[in-house]
Design an enzyme around this catalytic site. Structure first.
Site, PDB file in Angstrom:
ATOM      1  N   CYS A  25      20.169  57.817 -40.910  1.00 20.88           N
ATOM      2  CA  CYS A  25      20.180  56.697 -39.960  1.00 20.88           C
ATOM      3  C   CYS A  25      20.901  57.018 -38.656  1.00 20.88           C
ATOM      4  O   CYS A  25      20.871  56.215 -37.722  1.00 20.88           O
ATOM      5  CB  CYS A  25      20.811  55.478 -40.612  1.00 20.88           C
ATOM      6  SG  CYS A  25      20.171  55.192 -42.258  1.00 20.88           S
ATOM      7  N   HIS A  78      26.460  49.572 -35.805  1.00 22.49           N
ATOM      8  CA  HIS A  78      25.441  50.005 -36.771  1.00 22.49           C
ATOM      9  C   HIS A  78      25.012  48.766 -37.557  1.00 22.49           C
ATOM     10  O   HIS A  78      23.833  48.548 -37.753  1.00 22.49           O
ATOM     11  CB  HIS A  78      25.997  51.094 -37.681  1.00 22.49           C
ATOM     12  CG  HIS A  78      24.968  51.692 -38.586  1.00 22.49           C
ATOM     13  ND1 HIS A  78      23.817  52.268 -38.099  1.00 22.49           N
ATOM     14  CD2 HIS A  78      24.896  51.803 -39.938  1.00 22.49           C
ATOM     15  CE1 HIS A  78      23.079  52.696 -39.122  1.00 22.49           C
ATOM     16  NE2 HIS A  78      23.707  52.421 -40.242  1.00 22.49           N
ATOM     17  N   GLU A  89      32.569  49.348 -41.163  1.00 23.93           N
ATOM     18  CA  GLU A  89      32.480  49.417 -39.699  1.00 23.93           C
ATOM     19  C   GLU A  89      33.440  48.428 -39.040  1.00 23.93           C
ATOM     20  O   GLU A  89      34.073  48.744 -38.027  1.00 23.93           O
ATOM     21  CB  GLU A  89      31.042  49.137 -39.238  1.00 23.93           C
ATOM     22  CG  GLU A  89      30.880  49.375 -37.737  1.00 23.93           C
ATOM     23  CD  GLU A  89      29.429  49.345 -37.286  1.00 23.93           C
ATOM     24  OE1 GLU A  89      28.562  48.909 -38.062  1.00 23.93           O
ATOM     25  OE2 GLU A  89      29.177  49.760 -36.141  1.00 23.93           O
ATOM     26  N   LYS A  97      20.205  44.726 -35.415  1.00 28.17           N
ATOM     27  CA  LYS A  97      19.381  44.845 -36.627  1.00 28.17           C
ATOM     28  C   LYS A  97      19.032  43.460 -37.184  1.00 28.17           C
ATOM     29  O   LYS A  97      18.088  43.338 -37.962  1.00 28.17           O
ATOM     30  CB  LYS A  97      20.094  45.698 -37.676  1.00 28.17           C
ATOM     31  CG  LYS A  97      20.185  47.183 -37.255  1.00 28.17           C
ATOM     32  CD  LYS A  97      20.792  48.043 -38.322  1.00 28.17           C
ATOM     33  CE  LYS A  97      20.784  49.514 -37.934  1.00 28.17           C
ATOM     34  NZ  LYS A  97      21.754  49.871 -36.890  1.00 28.17           N
ATOM     35  N   HIS A 144      16.387  47.575 -39.373  1.00 36.31           N
ATOM     36  CA  HIS A 144      16.994  48.905 -39.323  1.00 36.31           C
ATOM     37  C   HIS A 144      15.871  49.918 -39.136  1.00 36.31           C
ATOM     38  O   HIS A 144      15.040  50.101 -40.019  1.00 36.31           O
ATOM     39  CB  HIS A 144      17.752  49.157 -40.631  1.00 36.31           C
ATOM     40  CG  HIS A 144      18.609  50.380 -40.614  1.00 36.31           C
ATOM     41  ND1 HIS A 144      18.491  51.368 -39.672  1.00 36.31           N
ATOM     42  CD2 HIS A 144      19.601  50.784 -41.448  1.00 36.31           C
ATOM     43  CE1 HIS A 144      19.381  52.314 -39.921  1.00 36.31           C
ATOM     44  NE2 HIS A 144      20.063  51.985 -40.998  1.00 36.31           N
ATOM     45  N   PHE A 167      23.099  57.504 -44.159  1.00 37.66           N
ATOM     46  CA  PHE A 167      23.093  58.126 -45.481  1.00 37.66           C
ATOM     47  C   PHE A 167      23.651  59.543 -45.369  1.00 37.66           C
ATOM     48  O   PHE A 167      23.420  60.230 -44.388  1.00 37.66           O
ATOM     49  CB  PHE A 167      21.643  58.258 -45.958  1.00 37.66           C
ATOM     50  CG  PHE A 167      21.203  57.245 -46.959  1.00 37.66           C
ATOM     51  CD1 PHE A 167      21.748  55.994 -47.001  1.00 37.66           C
ATOM     52  CD2 PHE A 167      20.195  57.563 -47.866  1.00 37.66           C
ATOM     53  CE1 PHE A 167      21.307  55.068 -47.922  1.00 37.66           C
ATOM     54  CE2 PHE A 167      19.740  56.646 -48.785  1.00 37.66           C
ATOM     55  CZ  PHE A 167      20.303  55.395 -48.823  1.00 37.66           C
TER      56      PHE A 167
END
Lengths: 413, 349
Positions: free
Chosen positions: A172, A305, A316, A337, A342, A400
């Site tokens: 990502c 993110h 985060e 998002k 995403h 990931f």
């Protein structure tokens, strides 16, 4: 020669963005996306591309594949080789290059991020290989076009660029790493300009994968909400034209914004889960800001993110709180998002384009869907679109495998 | 080491390899010296009476200690190959990464990537998506091997996974050189890794019925300082010459030849010949006048895609270390992206 380096830079050149292309569930192009974010729109729809009847989640932020691709040097045969991910890439890339008014070049590097390239072609290959094993019809083309380098080569052909191609597959964070790496090629004096971005199309394998991990929301994606229950997938592409300020000014280009910092780090806590305290996220944000010599209180907006999963948003939020310190209540944060899902390998690049829009046009996109912010959010979580002029925006991408990237942008004034 | 001019030279400090010949450099070296192709294994192809033939990496004689690491116990073969090659290349320096005294960069290069778990997971999805295994999916992502290496070594710095055709490994070396010369890392592992499956063999079969896939990994451990023994220096990486059809592929191979050293009788060319004339023709034509020795790892080990480029580089570096040649030149004419070359020399002066 790629090595030894023929042009070691004595001083780090400034990098500006002179073209930006974007396609998401909110639309195709800068204008449609900007108006969508300013209106607080969302792009989630029931997934009809493949069977989701046995999945927990049923929706995603699907982008619309244009009926016709922009007119380029691609032949009809070339266009037929593109799956939806490749078409998104061409749309965003051509928009960026045309906006920048770049001349064709055989030297301009292309740096792209993706997680799955032409995965839908791979899926079609597999289904035919098992379903009608005696038939090889269309299979060689699927094999060749499945690889992301084939899509990158076609992007180059469409945009008149034939330089070296680098494809980063850092999950990502791929899109952020691609733009960050593109910048590093310019900062280090290796190139005067780079075409960089990220893309991904929705595929059955990836949708099923996130669903199997129970990472997809079964209600509504609500980043940083106290009741958040997962992410929603999206698709699309973001591409930017990066060049030295000197070059841009020499050719009197329209400058959209400046990229001033990039940081990357690796979270070794777990393959799919971030360190609970956001240790590597913090490292990435600090690296980007240290590179630019910018303090947290100077950063007006963070495009987080913010996936909407319990673990990501917790890590985060902790990282932002620690990074910003006393300045944290004044820092505006949102996760787009909640509007466009995403985009995986495309996420970082698309979100950098959104930051460019926000800086240039003086507004902040909302965290759509979020009702009750998590108590961990000590920052100002933007839940409704608002007008605000910021000097700096930071875009975070955490993926990931612990791949993290942060890119710092400055408003061009 | 902060002055860029002091970091403009790049040296190979270690090599690691896993191949159909075995785990480790010794078995790889012996296989190349013997010159006998490794016997392939027959792998059933669903729906066909005829199986595919693949040169698989053998099961290691003793189970490597790293496989007991929680991250690696259910990892795919590609991750295990990559980790083994990384550990071998890094040698004793691994301790410096763990104690934080060395900033290590990691660049992992793949073409087909984590195909075994991807195929298994997608197969489960098609059968019944509600029972597809969440243990498989995380291992399908391209950067799973890079993530595992970082976790095993405790490496939190720069870590990229590059995908592309086999020339990408040489771009990965150039990326490592950039990080090293920019003082962003103290050392860098550059890896190539692939795992073979009936599915990849199936795809390759469409382009050649006689090509035999191989699998494994290769790793170079690069630094900007001089190694204490047997220094081998990276002297050059050509531009990546892009192509998009057979004719431009042939031209790209010629461009790489033109940018590479002319070579002498004591020089070694590590090429990508695999014994399939149609696929080999562009490279063969470009290097027809090479005056020195040649080695073609794919003829012995199979078409290992990215791993094969890694094998070519390790073959060249190992030959230099053993004094077999004075200069090693690598030629890669990729499948659908680029031709590119590199050369290494014994260094130290």
């Amino acid at each position: 020669m790629l090595f030894p380096f023929s042009n070691p830079s004595q001083s780090r050149p400034r990098i500006v963005v002179t073209g930006a292309g974007i396609i998401t569930a909110l639309g195709n192009g800068w204008a449609q996306n900007a108006s969508g974010f300013r209106a607080g729109k969302t792009g989630f729809k029931p997934v009809t591309l493949f069977d989701v009847s046995k999945q927990r989640a049923k929706e995603a932020a699907l982008a619309t594949v244009p009926a016709a691709l922009p007119l380029t040097k691609l032949s009809k045969k070339d266009e037929k080789r593109l799956d939806r991910a490749g078409k998104f890439l061409i749309c965003a890339g051509v928009e960026a290059v045309r906006q920048a008014s770049w001349d064709p070049s055989e030297q301009t590097p292309i740096v792209l991020g993706t997680t799955s390239g032409g995965m839908t072609l791979g899926e079609a290959y597999y289904q035919q290989a098992l379903g009608t094993p005696a038939s090889q019809r269309g299979q060689p083309t699927r094999v060749n076009s499945y690889f992301s380098q084939a899509q990158a080569v076609l992007l180059g052909k469409a945009c008149g660029m034939a330089g070296p191609i680098t494809i980063i597959a850092n999950a990502c964070a791929s899109g952020a790493n691609a733009i960050g790496h593109g910048c590093s090629l310019i900062w280090s004096g290796r190139s005067e300009r780079v075409l960089a971005g990220g893309y991904d199309g929705l595929s059955q394998l990836v949708f099923s994968g996130f669903d199997s991990l129970q990472a997809l929301s079964t209600t509504r994606c609500r980043p940083f909400d106290a009741q958040r229950d997962g992410l929603a997938l999206g698709e699309g592409a973001g591409v930017v034209c990066l060049e030295t300020l000197e070059r841009a000014q020499r050719r009197r280009a329209n400058i959209l914004g400046e990229i001033v910092g990039y940081g990357a780090s690796t979270d070794v806590h777990h393959l799919t889960q971030p360190h609970p305290g956001g240790k590597a996220a913090l490292q990435s944000m600090q690296a980007a800001c240290d590179f630019a010599g910018v303090r947290p209180e100077q950063v007006g907006y963070i495009n987080a993110h913010g996936t909407g999963t319990p673990l990501n948003d917790q890590a985060e939020a902790q990282a932002i709180n620690e990074w910003a310190g006393d300045a944290v209540p004044h820092i505006a944060v949102s996760s787009t998002k909640g509007s466009i899902g995403h985009l995986l390998g495309g996420a970082g690049a698309v979100e950098i384009v959104i930051c460019l829009m926000a800086l240039k046009e003086g507004w902040l996109p909302p965290t759509a869907g979020t009702q009750q912010p998590d108590a961990l959010c000590r920052f100002k979580l933007i839940r409704q679109p608002e007008d605000k002029k910021c000097d700096y925006a930071l875009s975070n991408s955490f993926g990931f495998g612990g791949a993290n990237g942060s890119v710092l942008l400055r408003r061009w004034a | 080491m902060s002055d860029p001019s002091e970091r403009s030279r790049i040296f190979v400090h270690g090599c690691g390899v896993v191949s159909p010949a075995g785990w480790g450099l010794e078995s790889f070296r012996q296989a190349l010296e013997n010159g006998e192709p490794i016997p392939p294994t027959e792998v059933p192809r669903p729906g066909w009476a005829k199986p595919h033939r693949i040169r698989q990496a053998p099961t290691p004689e003793t189970r490597p200690a790293f496989m007991s690491h929680p991250r690696l116990r259910r990892s795919s073969a590609i991750s295990q190959f990559a980790v083994a090659a990384a550990i071998e290349a890094l040698g004793k320096s691994a301790a410096q990464v763990g104690d934080g005294s060395m900033r290590l960069g990691i660049v992992v290069c793949e073409m087909t990537g984590c195909v075994i778990y991807s195929r298994r997971f997608y197969d489960e999805t098609l059968r019944d998506a509600s029972t597809a295994s969440p243990l498989l999916f995380p291992e399908t992502v391209f950067n799973a091997p890079a993530s595992h290496i970082a976790a095993l070594l405790g490496c939190t710095g720069l870590n990229y996974t590059l995908v592309g055709d086999p020339g990408t490994f040489l771009q990965g070396i150039a990326l490592a050189a950039q990080w090293l010369s920019g003082n962003e890392v103290d050392g860098c592992l550059v890896l190539a890794a692939e795992e073979a499956d009936w599915l990849t063999a199936d795809g390759a079969y469409l382009f050649s019925h006689s090509a035999i896939l191989g699998e494994g990994a290769a790793c170079l451990y690069l630094r900007a300082d001089l190694p204490e023994v047997k220094p081998v220096e990276l002297k050059g990486i050509t531009n990546a010459a892009a192509f998009h059809d057979a004719e431009t592929r042939r031209q790209a191979a010629q461009i790489v030849r033109y940018e590479s050293p002319m070579g002498g009788g004591n020089d070694l060319l590590c090429d990508g010949q695999q014994g399939v004339p149609r696929l080999d023709a562009a490279e063969e034509a470009a290097w027809a006048t090479w005056p020195g020795k040649r080695v073609s790892p794919k003829l012995i080990l199979g078409e290992g895609f990215m791993a094969a480029t890694g094998w070519q580089c390790v073959a060249g570096v190992d030959a230099l270390r053993r004094g077999v040649c004075e200069q090693a030149v690598i030629s890669v004419v990729g499948h659908n992206q680029q031709a590119i070359g590199a050369h290494f020399m014994t260094g130290g002066a």
